[in-house]
Design a protein around this motif. Structure first.
Motif, PDB file in Angstrom:
ATOM      1  N   ASP A  57      34.056 -39.819  48.020  1.00 54.33           N
ATOM      2  CA  ASP A  57      35.683 -39.808  48.950  1.00 54.33           C
ATOM      3  C   ASP A  57      35.627 -41.150  49.775  1.00 54.33           C
ATOM      4  OD1 ASP A  57      34.074 -37.986  49.601  1.00 54.33           O
ATOM      5  OD2 ASP A  57      32.904 -38.142  51.314  1.00 54.33           O
ATOM      6  N   LEU A  58      35.310 -42.314  48.850  1.00 53.22           N
ATOM      7  CA  LEU A  58      36.268 -43.114  48.608  1.00 53.22           C
ATOM      8  C   LEU A  58      37.255 -43.273  48.199  1.00 53.22           C
ATOM      9  CD1 LEU A  58      32.950 -46.542  48.267  1.00 53.22           C
ATOM     10  CD2 LEU A  58      34.430 -46.031  50.369  1.00 53.22           C
ATOM     11  N   VAL A  59      37.401 -42.149  47.049  1.00 57.78           N
ATOM     12  CA  VAL A  59      39.021 -42.223  46.644  1.00 57.78           C
ATOM     13  C   VAL A  59      39.747 -42.225  47.379  1.00 57.78           C
ATOM     14  CG1 VAL A  59      40.106 -41.258  44.097  1.00 57.78           C
ATOM     15  CG2 VAL A  59      38.153 -41.715  44.251  1.00 57.78           C
ATOM     16  N   GLU A  60      39.713 -41.717  48.874  1.00 53.63           N
ATOM     17  CA  GLU A  60      40.649 -41.378  49.482  1.00 53.63           C
ATOM     18  C   GLU A  60      40.986 -43.184  50.166  1.00 53.63           C
ATOM     19  OE1 GLU A  60      40.568 -38.523  52.764  1.00 53.63           O
ATOM     20  OE2 GLU A  60      41.619 -38.959  53.505  1.00 53.63           O
ATOM     21  N   VAL A  61      39.668 -43.400  50.561  1.00 50.91           N
ATOM     22  CA  VAL A  61      40.082 -44.876  50.531  1.00 50.91           C
ATOM     23  C   VAL A  61      40.879 -45.413  50.267  1.00 50.91           C
ATOM     24  CG1 VAL A  61      38.627 -46.736  52.045  1.00 50.91           C
ATOM     25  CG2 VAL A  61      37.549 -44.646  51.917  1.00 50.91           C
ATOM     26  N   ILE A  62      40.517 -45.623  49.310  1.00 48.29           N
ATOM     27  CA  ILE A  62      41.459 -46.283  48.506  1.00 48.29           C
ATOM     28  C   ILE A  62      42.419 -46.429  48.467  1.00 48.29           C
ATOM     29  CG2 ILE A  62      41.727 -47.809  45.716  1.00 48.29           C
ATOM     30  CD1 ILE A  62      38.604 -47.746  46.015  1.00 48.29           C
ATOM     31  N   GLU A  63      43.778 -44.877  47.967  1.00 50.34           N
ATOM     32  CA  GLU A  63      44.474 -44.260  48.309  1.00 50.34           C
ATOM     33  C   GLU A  63      45.126 -45.028  49.281  1.00 50.34           C
ATOM     34  OE1 GLU A  63      43.647 -40.630  45.308  1.00 50.34           O
ATOM     35  OE2 GLU A  63      44.288 -40.492  47.165  1.00 50.34           O
ATOM     36  N   TYR A  64      44.723 -44.707  50.682  1.00 54.56           N
ATOM     37  CA  TYR A  64      45.530 -45.613  51.185  1.00 54.56           C
ATOM     38  C   TYR A  64      45.832 -46.820  51.484  1.00 54.56           C
ATOM     39  CZ  TYR A  64      45.857 -47.964  55.922  1.00 54.56           C
ATOM     40  OH  TYR A  64      46.433 -48.459  57.050  1.00 54.56           O
ATOM     41  N   VAL A  65      44.693 -47.569  50.671  1.00 54.08           N
ATOM     42  CA  VAL A  65      44.971 -48.883  50.879  1.00 54.08           C
ATOM     43  C   VAL A  65      46.002 -48.660  50.034  1.00 54.08           C
ATOM     44  CG1 VAL A  65      44.062 -51.999  50.133  1.00 54.08           C
ATOM     45  CG2 VAL A  65      42.159 -49.701  51.352  1.00 54.08           C
ATOM     46  N   GLU A  66      46.312 -48.226  48.891  1.00 54.42           N
ATOM     47  CA  GLU A  66      46.716 -48.532  48.070  1.00 54.42           C
ATOM     48  C   GLU A  66      48.454 -48.467  47.795  1.00 54.42           C
ATOM     49  OE1 GLU A  66      45.243 -48.018  43.638  1.00 54.42           O
ATOM     50  OE2 GLU A  66      45.653 -46.248  45.026  1.00 54.42           O
ATOM     51  N   SER A  67      48.532 -47.329  49.104  1.00 51.83           N
ATOM     52  CA  SER A  67      49.962 -47.186  49.796  1.00 51.83           C
ATOM     53  C   SER A  67      50.782 -47.654  49.914  1.00 51.83           C
ATOM     54  CB  SER A  67      50.243 -45.704  50.781  1.00 51.83           C
ATOM     55  OG  SER A  67      48.844 -46.185  51.916  1.00 51.83           O
ATOM     56  N   GLN A  68      50.007 -48.458  50.994  1.00 52.11           N
ATOM     57  CA  GLN A  68      50.919 -49.759  52.130  1.00 52.11           C
ATOM     58  C   GLN A  68      51.067 -51.135  50.940  1.00 52.11           C
ATOM     59  OE1 GLN A  68      49.874 -49.478  55.362  1.00 52.11           O
ATOM     60  NE2 GLN A  68      49.960 -47.364  54.518  1.00 52.11           N
ATOM     61  N   VAL A  69      50.598 -50.897  49.840  1.00 54.77           N
ATOM     62  CA  VAL A  69      51.420 -52.073  49.304  1.00 54.77           C
ATOM     63  C   VAL A  69      52.282 -52.262  48.822  1.00 54.77           C
ATOM     64  CG1 VAL A  69      50.793 -52.977  46.816  1.00 54.77           C
ATOM     65  CG2 VAL A  69      48.803 -52.426  47.215  1.00 54.77           C
ATOM     66  N   PRO A  70      53.274 -51.076  48.350  1.00 53.99           N
ATOM     67  CA  PRO A  70      54.607 -51.772  48.266  1.00 53.99           C
ATOM     68  C   PRO A  70      55.984 -52.808  49.624  1.00 53.99           C
ATOM     69  CG  PRO A  70      53.934 -49.517  47.223  1.00 53.99           C
ATOM     70  CD  PRO A  70      52.440 -49.785  48.235  1.00 53.99           C
ATOM     71  N   GLY A  71      55.031 -51.986  50.507  1.00 54.71           N
ATOM     72  CA  GLY A  71      55.500 -52.386  51.903  1.00 54.71           C
ATOM     73  C   GLY A  71      55.852 -53.794  51.675  1.00 54.71           C
ATOM     74  N   LEU A  72      54.558 -54.095  51.684  1.00 49.31           N
ATOM     75  CA  LEU A  72      53.968 -55.236  51.880  1.00 49.31           C
ATOM     76  C   LEU A  72      54.521 -56.342  50.828  1.00 49.31           C
ATOM     77  CD1 LEU A  72      50.416 -54.537  52.906  1.00 49.31           C
ATOM     78  CD2 LEU A  72      51.792 -56.296  54.730  1.00 49.31           C
ATOM     79  N   VAL A  73      54.529 -55.581  49.644  1.00 49.05           N
ATOM     80  CA  VAL A  73      54.686 -56.878  48.517  1.00 49.05           C
ATOM     81  C   VAL A  73      56.421 -56.506  48.594  1.00 49.05           C
ATOM     82  CG1 VAL A  73      55.490 -55.436  46.414  1.00 49.05           C
ATOM     83  CG2 VAL A  73      54.970 -57.454  46.096  1.00 49.05           C
TER      84      VAL A  73
END
Lengths: 171, 800
Positions: B167-183
Motif C-alpha cells: 500500500d505504500l507504493v501508492e503513497v510514494i507515487e503521490y509524492v513522485e507526482s509532485q516532483v516535476p512541478g516543484l523542480v
C-alpha cells in the motif's frame, strides 16, 4: 580602502566589500550618528582583550547613551540599573528592516555590532546590507566583516584592544 | 466457491440463558457473507485535500507566512544559476531575469527543501521496493492495539491508511507526482514571488515527512524493529564500543539495508561473535533497531577521526551524509571500501555481477581498494568475509601520529591562522600548536569536543599538517575508552501514550514537548546538546529525540556514570526521553501532535491537512530544537514541521540556511485568531512568537524553547506553569525578568503565584489590559474546519 576578507569562502559581489576603519574614525562615526544602535552578543562576555573584556567596552558605550540590545544572555553582565533591551540578534535585525523602527522610537542610522559569533554576525549584516538600505553598519569585531558598511580589519587581540581604547576616547 | 471478498460464517451457541428463556446447542449457518471492503473500514470521512497539489494548501501557507514572514540572510550576493548572469543582487536589486534578492532567497528555500525531500523520497522508494522483494508485498503495516493509526501524517496528507507494505507504493507515487512541478519552479523565468517560493518549500517539506514516514514504517514492519516500545533496550554508543580484538565493519550513512544483509550473513554463518559491526550516522541507529549486537560509533562528525584511527577494517557506505572522500580516507588506513548505492558510486568499479570469491580476494589482497556492489546480499557477504580476511593483515593500521610526531608537526606550524579562518567554529588551533611544541597536548585534546570533523583546516594548511589526526591522537585515551549508552529507536509514539498525556500536554500543564533533532554541526562543544536535554527534562518537558541528536544526548554521563537514557524513562511523558529513531523517524515526533488532534479533539485526519495543522499550531505546545542542522534534509524536515504549525529553534550555524520565519509581536494584529464557535476575532498575544528562530547560544535557545511552547489554548494553570519556566530560565540566563510578559499574560489567573507582585508591577507599568480568553482558537474561517462541517452534514465515524 577595502577590508581584507577574513573568513574563507566569504565572497560578496564585486564592489561591496566593507570599508576598513580604525578606532578613531569608528569613535567619531558613532558620536556623529543621529541615532546609533549597539547590538552586543554573548561572545562579548567571553572575549578577554588582556584585562578588559569586550563586554566592558560595550557597557561603557551603553553608559554613554547609545541604545543597546543585549542578545543571548549578554544582559547578565550589565548593571541592573542600566537601560538595555533584551532580545535575540536575529529579532532586532528583523525589526531593523523596517525603516521606521527604532528601539527608542526613532529610526536608527547606524547599527554597531560586537561580540556576536562571526558567521551569525555575517548573516545578520547581510540582511541589513540587502534589505535595510537606510542603515549603515559598523562591525567592531577583529575579524573583518565584508557585509558591514565599515569594519575593523583582521587584527590580533592586542591591536583590537588598542583600537577599542582609541574608539572609546573618541566617543 | 467463496470469492476473495467473501467468507463463510458459521456460529455455534452452546448455551444461552436470559430470564425464563433457555436455549442449548444452537447451530447456525449463515453461509457466504461479503467482507467489508477496505473503503468501508475507512470509516472516517475523507477531508477536503487528499493528495494535495502545491496550490491546494497555499492559503494555509500564506496565513502562516503573514504571521511569520521570512527574514532572509543571503550567504552570497549573486545569482549564478544561468548564463544571463552572474547577476549582482546586492541591495535587493533585480537580476537579468527580473528576480530580486528576496525572491532568489525564496528560490533557495525551495531548492534546499526540494533536495532534502527527494533524498528521503528516493530512500523510501528503495526501502519499500527492496523490502517488498525481500519480505513480500503483504507484510502487515501494524503497530498493534496501542497504535491503531499507523501513520498520522500519511493519512493527513494523502488520505491513505496503509494496511500492508505494498500500500505504500501508492503513497510514494503521490509524492513522485509532485516532483516535476516543484523542480520546474526553480528554473529561471518561473516563480516571481518569494512567498510563493516559501509555500512551495513548505509543500516539499510536507512531502518530505510523508516520504520519511513511508521509509520508517516500511522498515519497522518488514524488519520487525521496535513498534512504539518505550522500553526499547539500551545499546552501546561511543568511539570505543567496537571490540578491537575482532575484525570490524563500519557502516556509514542512512540506508540500513546493506548493513542488515551483513548481520543476516553473520547470523547464517554463526559469525555474530566473530565480527564487530557498528555504524556512524543514522544507519547505526537503524541497525541497532534490528539487532542490539550492532553498536553506534557516533554522529556524522566522527567519520574522519574514527577511520583514520584505524578502528575499522572495512568501511561500507550507503547513502546520505557520508564524506564523499571516504574512499580515500579508508585507503589511507588500508581499509577496503564498499559503496552500495547508485546515488553514491564514488567512481568505483561495479562488481555486482562478479564472482563473490573474486571480489573478496581482490579487496583482501589490496588489488582493489574499493568496489561498488549494488546487490544487497552480495555486499553483506563481501563485507563480512573481507573483514575476516583483511583484519589480520591490517593489524588496525592507523595514520594518527605518535606524540613525537605531533611535536614535530607542531614545530612546522607557521601560525598563519589559515586553519582557524577555515574552521566553521574558528577553533584556536594555532594556540594548541604552540602548547604542543612544549609537549602539552591538552589544548589539542580540548578541541575534540568542538570539532565538527569537516577537515577544512587541513585543506588550508600550507604545511600539510593533518590537524584532525593530531586532535585525535591528543585525545586518544578518552577516544578509545569512550563508551556510553543510548536507547534504541522505539518508532512511533503510541495513541495510548497520547491519550494519557493529551489533557495535560494539550491544555498546557506539561510545559511542552521538545523535539531535539538534527545533525552535528554544533557551534560549540558537543556536550551542549546533552546539557540542554538535561535541563529540559529536569523542568518536566517531554523530550523526543532522533538522528544524530539522539547520539549527542547519550554521549555523556553524569558524576554517577549514568546517561540521560538511564535516568529518564523512554515513554512520551513529562520527563520522558523518547528516542524515536533515525532521520526518517522524525515524523513520529510531529505525528504526536497530530495524534492529539485525533485522540483528544476527534478531528478528522484523512486528507485534512489544513485543519490538523491549525489544531497543532494553536493547541499543541511543542517546539523543535535543532542545534547542529547542516544538511538539505534537515532543512526540509524543518519545513515539514513548520507547515504543520510547529516552531523550531536552530543553532547559529543554521543562519546559513538563509531564512528564518520571525513573528513581530509589535504587529499584534498578525496574531489574531478566531473563535471556532462564532467566528469572532480575538487577540491572545503573539503565540507562538516565531516559527524558525536562530539562537546565538544554548542559553538563548532554552529560553526561546520555553517561550515557543506557549499556545493560545493553554488553560490558566498551564500558562502559569509555562510562564514560570520562562521567567525562571530568563532570570537564570539573562539576569533579569523578561520584558515581554505583558504579551503573554492574558488575565490575572495566568500569573504565577510565586512572582505575582513582581509581575503585576511590570504589567501595570506597561499599561497591560486583560484579554478575554476563548476556548477554541483557530487561524481558519470556522466554515473551513472539515470536522465540524462533516458533523453538520450528519456524518458519523470512529476515532481511536
Amino acid at each position: 580602502m577595502s577590508a581584507t576578507i577574513w573568513k574563507l569562502g566569504d565572497c560578496p559581489a564585486g564592489g561591496h566589500i566593507s570599508g576598513k576603519i580604525d578606532g578613531k574614525v569608528a569613535g567619531r562615526m558613532i558620536k556623529e550618528a543621529k541615532n546609533p544602535l549597539l547590538i552586543v552578543g554573548k561572545l562579548a562576555c567571553e572575549v578577554d582583550l588582556g584585562g578588559k573584556r569586550l563586554i566592558d567596552y560595550a557597557i561603557e558605550m551603553t553608559k554613554k547613551g547609545i541604545p543597546t540590545v543585549a542578545s543571548a544572555g549578554s544582559s547578565k553582565e550589565y548593571p541592573e540599573d542600566l537601560d538595555i533591551s533584551m532580545m535575540g540578534a536575529v529579532e532586532i535585525v528583523n525589526k531593523l528592516q523596517n525603516p521606521e523602527y527604532g528601539l527608542n522610537g526613532k529610526p536608527h542610522d547606524l547599527v554597531i555590532t560586537m561580540g556576536i559569533q562571526y558567521y551569525l554576525a555575517s548573516q545578520s549584516l547581510a540582511t541589513l546590507k540587502h534589505f535595510a538600505p537606510h542603515i549603515k553598519t559598523l562591525a567592531l569585531c577583529a575579524r573583518a566583516h565584508p557585509n558591514a558598511t565599515w569594519a575593523f580589519p583582521y587584527m590580533p587581540d592586542y591591536k583590537w584592544k588598542e583600537e577599542m581604547d582609541i574608539l572609546m576616547e573618541n566617543l | 466457491m467463496v470469492a476473495n471478498d467473501e467468507e463463510v460464517l458459521n456460529a455455534k451457541l452452546k448455551k444461552f440463558r436470559t430470564g425464563s428463556f433457555r436455549l442449548d446447542g444452537l447451530e447456525l449457518s449463515i453461509g457466504k457473507v461479503t467482507k467489508p471492503s477496505e473503503i468501508d473500514e475507512m470509516i472516517e470521512p475523507m477531508g477536503p485535500t487528499p493528495k494535495p497539489n502545491m496550490e491546494d494548501l497555499r492559503d494555509w501557507d500564506m496565513k502562516l507566512l503573514k504571521r511569520y514572514p521570512p527574514m532572509y540572510s543571503p550567504t552570497c550576493d549573486i545569482c549564478c544559476l544561468c548564463t544571463l548572469g552572474k547577476c549582482d543582487l546586492t541591495g535587493n536589486k533585480r537580476g537579468a531575469c527580473g528576480i530580486d534578492m528576496k525572491t532568489q532567497q525564496g528560490r533557495w528555500s525551495l531548492l534546499t527543501a526540494f533536495t532534502g525531500m527527494n533524498t528521503h523520497l528516493s530512500h523510501a522508494k528503495e526501502l519499500v521496493e527492496e523490502l517488498i522483494e525481500l519480505k513480500g508485498p503483504d507484510v502487515p503495516i501494524d503497530f498493534g492495539e496501542m497504535t491503531p493509526v499507523e501513520s498520522p501524517i500519511i493519512r493527513v496528507v494523502t488520505g491513505i491508511a496503509p494496511k500492508k507494505l505494498s500500500d505504500l507504493v501508492e503513497v510514494i507515487e503521490y509524492v513522485e507526482s509532485q516532483v516535476p512541478g516543484l523542480v520546474a519552479a526553480i528554473h529561471m523565468g518561473q516563480e516571481g514571488s518569494y512567498l510563493d517560493y516559501e509555500s512551495k518549500a513548505y509543500h516539499a517539506g510536507m512531502l518530505d515527512s510523508v516520504s520519511m514516514a513511508t521509509a520508517d514504517i516500511a522498515q519497522i514492519c518488514a524488519l520487525d524493529m521496535p513498534r512504539g516500545d518505550p522500553n526499547a533496550p539500551l545499546v552501546e554508543i561511543g568511539m570505543g564500543v567496537l571490540d578491537q580484538t575482532k575484525p570490524t565493519i563500519l557502516c556509514i550513512g542512512h540506508n540500513v539495508l546493506p548493513s542488515i544483509a551483513m548481520v543476516d550473513y553473520m547470523r547464517e554463518h554463526d559469525l555474530e561473535d566473530a565480527v564487530e559491526i557498528g555504524g556512524i550516522c543514522c544507519t547505526a541507529i537503524d541497525l541497532t533497531r534490528y539487532t542490539q549486537k550492532a553498536k553506534i560509533v557516533g554522529p556524522q562528525s566522527m567519520q574522519i577521526r574514527y577511520v583514520r584511527s584505524g578502528f575499522a577494517d572495512v568501511v561500507v557506505v550507503d547513502e546520505q551524509c557520508i564524506r564523499v572522500d571516504m574512499h580515500e580516507i579508508a585507503r589511507s588506513v588500508k581499509a577496503p571500501f564498499i559503496a552500495t548505492n547508485t546515488k553514491a558510486m564514488h567512481g568505483l568499479p561495479d562488481r555486482s555481477g562478479d564472482d563473490i570469491d573474486e571480489v573478496v580476494n581482490d579487496l583482501v589482497s589490496g588489488k582493489e581498494t574499493g568496489v561498488l556492489i549494488l546487490n544487497r546480499e552480495m555486499a553483506g557477504e563481501v563485507a563480512v568475509r573481507v573483514a575476516l580476511g583483511v583484519a589480520p593483515k591490517r593489524q588496525k593500521f592507523k595514520i594518527t601520529p605518535s606524540e613525537d610526531e605531533i611535536i614535530a608537526y607542531a614545530k612546522q606550524c607557521w601560525h598563519c591562522g589559515a586553519c582557524t579562518k577555515a574552521c566553521g567554529n574558528s577553533l584556536p588551533i594555532s594556540d594548541a600548536m604552540y602548547a604542543a611544541i612544549e609537549g602539552d597536548f591538552s589544548k589539542l585534546a580540548a578541541l575534540d569536543d568542538s570539532c565538527v570533523g569537516c577537515g577544512k583546516c587541513e585543506q588550508e594548511c600550507k604545511r600539510f599538517i593533518p590537524i584532525i589526526s593530531l586532535i585525535s591522537k591528543a585525545s586518544e585515551k578518552a577516544f578509545r575508552e569512550h563508551k556510553s549508552v543510548c536507547r534504541v529507536g522505539r518508532g512511533p509514539i503510541t495513541d495510548v501514550e497520547i491519550r494519557k498525556v493529551a489533557d495535560t500536554w494539550g491544555l498546557g500543564t506539561i510545559p511542552g514537548a521538545i523535539g531535539l533533532i538534527g545533525c552535528s554541526n554544533y557551534p560549540n562543544e558537543h556536550r551542549e546538546v546533552y546539557e540542554m536535554a538535561e535541563e529540559l527534562l529536569m523542568r518536566n518537558f517531554i523530550v523526543a529525540v532522533s538522528g544524530c541528536g539522539t547520539m549527542s544526548v547519550g554521549w555523556y554521563k553524569d558524576a554517577e556514570g549514568k546517561t540521560l537514557y538511564e535516568k529518564f524513562p523512554g515513554a512520551f511523558v513529562a520527563r520522558g526521553l523518547c528516542n524515536v529513531g533515525s532521520c526518517v523517524s522524525n515524523p513520529h515526533i510531529s505525528d504526536a501532535g497530530i495524534r492529539v488532534a485525533n485522540v483528544f479533539a476527534r478531528r478528522i485526519l484523512s486528507g485534512n491537512f489544513q485543519e490538523i495543522a491549525d489544531y497543532v499550531h494553536n493547541y499543541v505546545g511543542a517546539c523543535g530544537l535543532v542545534w547542529g542542522a547542516y544538511s538539505q534534509k534537515a532543512f526540509s524536515i524543518g519545513m515539514s514541521f513548520h507547515r504543520l504549525g510547529v516552531p523550531a529553534v536552530l543553532g547559529p550555524h543554521s543562519s546559513k540556511y538563509r531564512h528564518q520565519y520571525l513573528g513581530n509581536k509589535e504587529d499584534l494584529e498578525t496574531f489574531n485568531v478566531r473563535d471556532i464557535k462564532d467566528g469572532s476575532v480575538h487577540n491572545l498575544g503573539p503565540v507562538p512568537e516565531h516559527m524558525i528562530y536562530v539562537a546565538e547560544s544554548k542559553e538563548e535557545a532554552l529560553v526561546m524553547c520555553a517561550k515557543l511552547c506557549f499556545r493560545n489554548n493553554d488553560l490558566p494553570e498551564g500558562r502559569q506553569l509555562k510562564l514560570t519556566n520562562y521567567i525562571d530560565m530568563h532570570k537564570k540566563y539573562y539576569g533579569r525578568m523578561p520584558e515581554d510578559l505583558p504579551y503573554y499574560v492574558r488575565s490575572e489567573v495566568d500569573i504565577p503565584y510565586a512572582a505575582k507582585d513582581e509581575i503585576m508591577e511590570i504589567l501595570d507599568a506597561a499599561g497591560w489590559e486583560s484579554k478575554r480568553p476563548i476556548k477554541s482558537p483557530t487561524l481558519l474561517d470556522p466554515k473551513d474546519l472539515w470536522t465540524y462541517e462533516a458533523l453538520k452534514q450528519g456524518k458519523k465515524w470512529y476515532t481511536v
